[in-house]
Design an enzyme around this catalytic site. Structure first.
Site, PDB file in Angstrom:
ATOM      1  N   ASP A   1     107.204 -61.478 -22.341  1.00 17.58           N
ATOM      2  CA  ASP A   1     105.719 -61.278 -22.093  1.00 17.58           C
ATOM      3  C   ASP A   1     105.568 -59.905 -21.491  1.00 17.58           C
ATOM      4  O   ASP A   1     106.460 -59.430 -21.450  1.00 17.58           O
ATOM      5  CB  ASP A   1     105.373 -62.252 -21.096  1.00 17.58           C
ATOM      6  CG  ASP A   1     103.867 -62.870 -21.231  1.00 17.58           C
ATOM      7  OD1 ASP A   1     103.012 -62.011 -21.589  1.00 17.58           O
ATOM      8  OD2 ASP A   1     103.909 -64.099 -21.237  1.00 17.58           O
TER       9      ASP A   1
ATOM     10  N   HIS B   1      95.104 -57.823 -19.534  1.00 14.71           N
ATOM     11  CA  HIS B   1      94.045 -58.507 -19.734  1.00 14.71           C
ATOM     12  C   HIS B   1      92.766 -57.799 -19.826  1.00 14.71           C
ATOM     13  O   HIS B   1      91.778 -58.447 -19.785  1.00 14.71           O
ATOM     14  CB  HIS B   1      93.862 -59.670 -18.648  1.00 14.71           C
ATOM     15  CG  HIS B   1      94.787 -60.678 -18.851  1.00 14.71           C
ATOM     16  ND1 HIS B   1      94.631 -61.875 -18.384  1.00 14.71           N
ATOM     17  CD2 HIS B   1      95.931 -60.959 -19.591  1.00 14.71           C
ATOM     18  CE1 HIS B   1      95.668 -62.818 -18.663  1.00 14.71           C
ATOM     19  NE2 HIS B   1      96.521 -62.281 -19.484  1.00 14.71           N
TER      20      HIS B   1
ATOM     21  N   HIS C   1     104.375 -66.156 -26.910  1.00 10.97           N
ATOM     22  CA  HIS C   1     103.190 -67.069 -27.122  1.00 10.97           C
ATOM     23  C   HIS C   1     102.059 -66.239 -28.089  1.00 10.97           C
ATOM     24  O   HIS C   1     102.025 -65.096 -28.069  1.00 10.97           O
ATOM     25  CB  HIS C   1     102.293 -67.584 -25.725  1.00 10.97           C
ATOM     26  CG  HIS C   1     101.550 -66.515 -24.985  1.00 10.97           C
ATOM     27  ND1 HIS C   1     100.345 -65.963 -25.143  1.00 10.97           N
ATOM     28  CD2 HIS C   1     102.296 -65.726 -23.954  1.00 10.97           C
ATOM     29  CE1 HIS C   1     100.109 -64.876 -23.993  1.00 10.97           C
ATOM     30  NE2 HIS C   1     101.403 -64.817 -23.420  1.00 10.97           N
TER      31      HIS C   1
ATOM     32  N   GLU D   1      99.715 -70.641 -23.865  1.00 12.79           N
ATOM     33  CA  GLU D   1     100.164 -70.115 -22.557  1.00 12.79           C
ATOM     34  C   GLU D   1      98.898 -69.638 -21.703  1.00 12.79           C
ATOM     35  O   GLU D   1      99.193 -69.637 -20.449  1.00 12.79           O
ATOM     36  CB  GLU D   1     101.106 -68.781 -23.082  1.00 12.79           C
ATOM     37  CG  GLU D   1     101.978 -68.469 -21.729  1.00 12.79           C
ATOM     38  CD  GLU D   1     101.405 -67.370 -21.027  1.00 12.79           C
ATOM     39  OE1 GLU D   1     101.796 -67.083 -19.982  1.00 12.79           O
ATOM     40  OE2 GLU D   1     100.272 -66.813 -21.389  1.00 12.79           O
TER      41      GLU D   1
END
Length: 394
Positions: A244, A324, A72, A223
């Site tokens: 990913d 993240h 993504h 995504e």
């Protein structure tokens, strides 16, 4: 088939170029142009959905059962929720990430009147003013605000600048490429996966190899908000491997070196046959790997399955520390992933029946159920269950 050499210099250049283009979900047009240009320069014909998801086809010896690799282009970000009386901005996150990792982030605000830079700060940001309260204030998006680097001391000032509710806020990645192979940056999820796919494709084309079947290179644009590859699969695609990040945290088996093959995520197990084929390819090509299970994780494959796609799915990942947030990966993992992708794309089809969307029972796969079966090789099981090449309807 020998293990292909991956051009890691090309991989790193592509990753640096991708990180330099802001692409929070909902603001992905420019990175779509960049990746499309790169795919065209490699010689592929591309198709774009209305919103910009990319599908490129690498022609193989046969059309079906086609394979696909997916990553993504979109990243985490934020959006303006409110123009505050003090001239600062209240935010809501784009994607699922903690405000703990937003504090101190440098940003770019995209307004209809131009761009502005700024910093996300906790509401109580000065120890000289709040003393110990800066350490005791709660964590949450309602406890941070965006300070705009412009003359803005009131809501009216913000309006005069042209900043409005709903404006997209991109988080600066601040990448570092270290000589020891470590890479530290925001948004390695999933721009590193995109760079890996491009490096694998470059190696296949450089070596003049042709896949066993048509292979689609898919790049989704939403995504991080759960949409993923739901609208990208063509009817002839029988399998999809998502590329990913895998989290290297206590209680996880993922690693910053080698390939991490996910056996399951929060949506359930990945395809038994496809994941074990990937394991065998790693073993056969001497690619370092480990397996892992992710409990709080979903990828492009989940949205495809939920949208009704009848495809075998798998997830291969680069180990990332601090997902993240300020993420860290290693080039060894990226290179290993690219090597696995090239091995998979150039490998023979083992389940010929997958060429048909619906078919009789004959030729359907088996899974081992007893010790005698477990001791036999997967190749032997497939050899006795597969039909000859199935005939395709016009």
């Amino acid at each position: 088939m020998r293990r292909l050499k991956i051009d890691t210099s090309y991989l790193q250049r592509m990753l640096a170029a991708l990180l330099a283009i802001p692409s929070p979900t909902g603001y992905t047009d420019e990175i779509v142009h960049r990746v499309s240009h790169e795919l065209r320069s490699l010689g592929l014909v591309i198709e774009l959905t209305r919103r910009g998801a990319i599908r490129a086809r690498l022609e193989g010896a046969k059309r079906r059962p086609a394979r696909s690799i997916c990553a993504h282009l979109d990243t985490l970000g934020a959006q303006v929720k409110l123009l505050k009386p003090n001239g600062r901005l209240e935010l809501v996150p784009i994607g699922h990430w903690s405000s703990r990792f937003a504090e101190g982030a440098r940003t770019v605000i995209y307004s209809e009147h131009g761009t502005y830079r700024g910093t996300i700060l906790p509401l109580k940001a000065s120890g000289h003013t709040y003393d110990g309260e800066i350490d005791t204030q709660p964590v949450g998006w309602e406890y941070v605000e965006l300070r705009v680097d412009a003359m803005a001391k009131s809501r009216r000032d913000l309006e005069r600048l042209g900043i409005a509710i709903g404006d997209i806020v991109a988080i600066e990645p601040q990448p570092e490429f270290l000589e020891n192979g470590f890479i530290v940056s925001r948004h390695l999820d999933d721009k590193a996966g995109v760079a890996v796919m491009l490096a694998a494709l470059e190696a296949i084309l450089r070596e003049g190899l042709s896949p066993a079947v048509d292979t689609y290179w898919l790049f989704s644009i939403a995504e991080e908000v759960g949409v993923g590859a739901s609208s990208l699969l063509a009817p002839e695609i029988a399998s999809m491997i998502a590329v990913d990040n895998g989290t290297t945290a206590p209680g996880q088996a993922s690693d910053e070196f080698g390939v991490t093959i996910a056996m399951a995520d929060q949506t359930g197990p990945f395809d038994w046959h496809l994941t074990r084929k990937l394991v065998r390819l790693c073993q056969d090509h001497d690619i370092r790997f480990q397996r892992d299970v992710f409990r709080y994780y979903r990828s492009d494959s989940a949205s495809a399955i939920e949208a009704g796609a009848d495809v075998r799915t798998a997830l291969i990942t680069f180990g990332v520390d601090g997902s993240h947030g300020y993420e860290r990966i290693h080039m060894h993992s990226l290179r290993s992933l690219a090597e696995l992708i090239t091995a998979y794309v150039t490998s023979p089809v083992e389940i010929a029946r997958d060429a048909l969307e619906l078919a009789p029972l004959k030729g359907f796969t088996h899974q081992p159920m007893d010790e005698a079966t477990l001791s036999r090789s997967a190749d032997a099981i497939l050899e006795e269950t597969e039909d000859p090449e199935p005939r395709l309807s016009e």
